[in-house]
Design an enzyme around this catalytic site. Sequence first.
Site, PDB file in Angstrom:
ATOM      1  N   SER A   1       0.801  -1.228   0.000  1.00 27.10           N
ATOM      2  CA  SER A   1       0.000   0.000   0.000  1.00 27.10           C
ATOM      3  C   SER A   1       0.836   1.282   0.000  1.00 27.10           C
ATOM      4  O   SER A   1       0.492   2.238  -0.704  1.00 27.10           O
ATOM      5  CB  SER A   1      -0.970   0.000   1.179  1.00 27.10           C
ATOM      6  OG  SER A   1      -1.968  -0.982   1.008  1.00 27.10           O
TER       7      SER A   1
ATOM      8  N   LYS B   1     -10.447  -3.907  11.801  1.00 29.46           N
ATOM      9  CA  LYS B   1     -11.526  -3.244  11.060  1.00 29.46           C
ATOM     10  C   LYS B   1     -12.781  -3.033  11.909  1.00 29.46           C
ATOM     11  O   LYS B   1     -13.569  -2.133  11.635  1.00 29.46           O
ATOM     12  CB  LYS B   1     -11.867  -4.038   9.800  1.00 29.46           C
ATOM     13  CG  LYS B   1     -10.762  -4.007   8.759  1.00 29.46           C
ATOM     14  CD  LYS B   1     -11.204  -4.661   7.467  1.00 29.46           C
ATOM     15  CE  LYS B   1     -10.112  -4.600   6.414  1.00 29.46           C
ATOM     16  NZ  LYS B   1     -10.566  -5.116   5.116  1.00 29.46           N
TER      17      LYS B   1
ATOM     18  N   GLY C   1      -6.494 -10.899  -6.040  1.00 32.93           N
ATOM     19  CA  GLY C   1      -6.644 -10.033  -4.884  1.00 32.93           C
ATOM     20  C   GLY C   1      -6.088  -8.640  -5.064  1.00 32.93           C
ATOM     21  O   GLY C   1      -6.563  -7.685  -4.443  1.00 32.93           O
TER      22      GLY C   1
END
Length: 289
Positions: free
Chosen positions: A17, A66, A242
Site C-alpha cells: 500500500s 476493522k 486479490g
Amino acid sequence: MSDLYCVVGRDVSHSPSPAMMNAAFKSLGMDAIYTAVSVQEAGFQREFRRLTSSRFKGMNVTIPFKTAVIPLLAGLDPVATRIQSVNTVVGDEDGRYTGSSTDPDGILRPLEAIPATLDVRNAMLIGAGGAARAFCEAMNRMGCVDVAVAVRSVERAREFVRGMEGAFPRMNLTLASMEDLRHLNHDLVFNASPMGAGGEPLPPELKRVLPGSKIVFDAVYRPRETALLAEARHNGSKVVHGEEMLLYQGMAAVKAWTGREAPESVMREALSGSLEGVGKNGKRGRAKG
C-alpha cells in the site's frame, strides 16, 4: 509540513500500500507521505490515539482492526454503519476522525468488468471477517439474493450471519462448514479469509464443489496465483486476483481523503511493482479482511 497517511495492521511491514499510495500522491502533486504501521492487538488503542494526536489526515485499517477501530471514531459513514467494518479513516480540520469502508468498491469494480457478473444470483463466501462484511454489501448492491457463508467454525460465524441478515434483509444467508458444501449453489465464489496466503493446498471439499462456478475472486493478493485461483482457472472459471481489490479500495480511499479522482494507471503500476519486488523475497500477503 507533509500531510501524513498510513495503513495500520498487525503486520503490514511488507504491505504494498505505501508504494501504491505514495505514487498516487506524487501523481496528484500532493505533499503527502503514506507509511505502514504494524501494531499488536494489545497496543492498538494506544497507537491509534498516537496517530490521531499526530494529526494524520487519513488511515487505512486492516487485519485485525476493522471492527476494533469503530469505538475510537467520532462516527461512521452509512456503509461502515451497515456492515460494522472500517478500512478507511478520514480526518477533518477539527481533528475528528470518521470511518468508512471502501472494500465494497474494491470488490465491485473488478466484478463489474466481467459480463458474467450480471447473471450472478448465488454466491459462496469463504470467511466471516471484515472483507466478508464488505462482500455482503457488494452483493446487495449487485442484487445477489443468496449468499452461502463457508467457514471452518460454524459457531463462531453465527453472529456474523445474524448481523448481515439484519443489515440486508432481502438477502438470504446460509451458514455451512467447509467440510460439507454439497448443498450450496454458487455462480460466484469469493475468498475473504487468509486461506491460501501460506501456499497451502485447497480443502478437499472446496476443490470438489468449485467446478461450475462462473467467477472465482480471491482477496488474498500474495501469492498472486493462489491454489484457489489456479483450480478455478483449470475449471474454466473467470478469476479475479486479490490485487484488484487492493487497487480499487485504495483508489476509493484516495477519493475519500482528497475529493479527487485517483490515478488508476499510476497506482496499478506501483502496486504491481511492489508485489513483484516483495514476491521475489518470498514474502506472502493475506486477505485484507
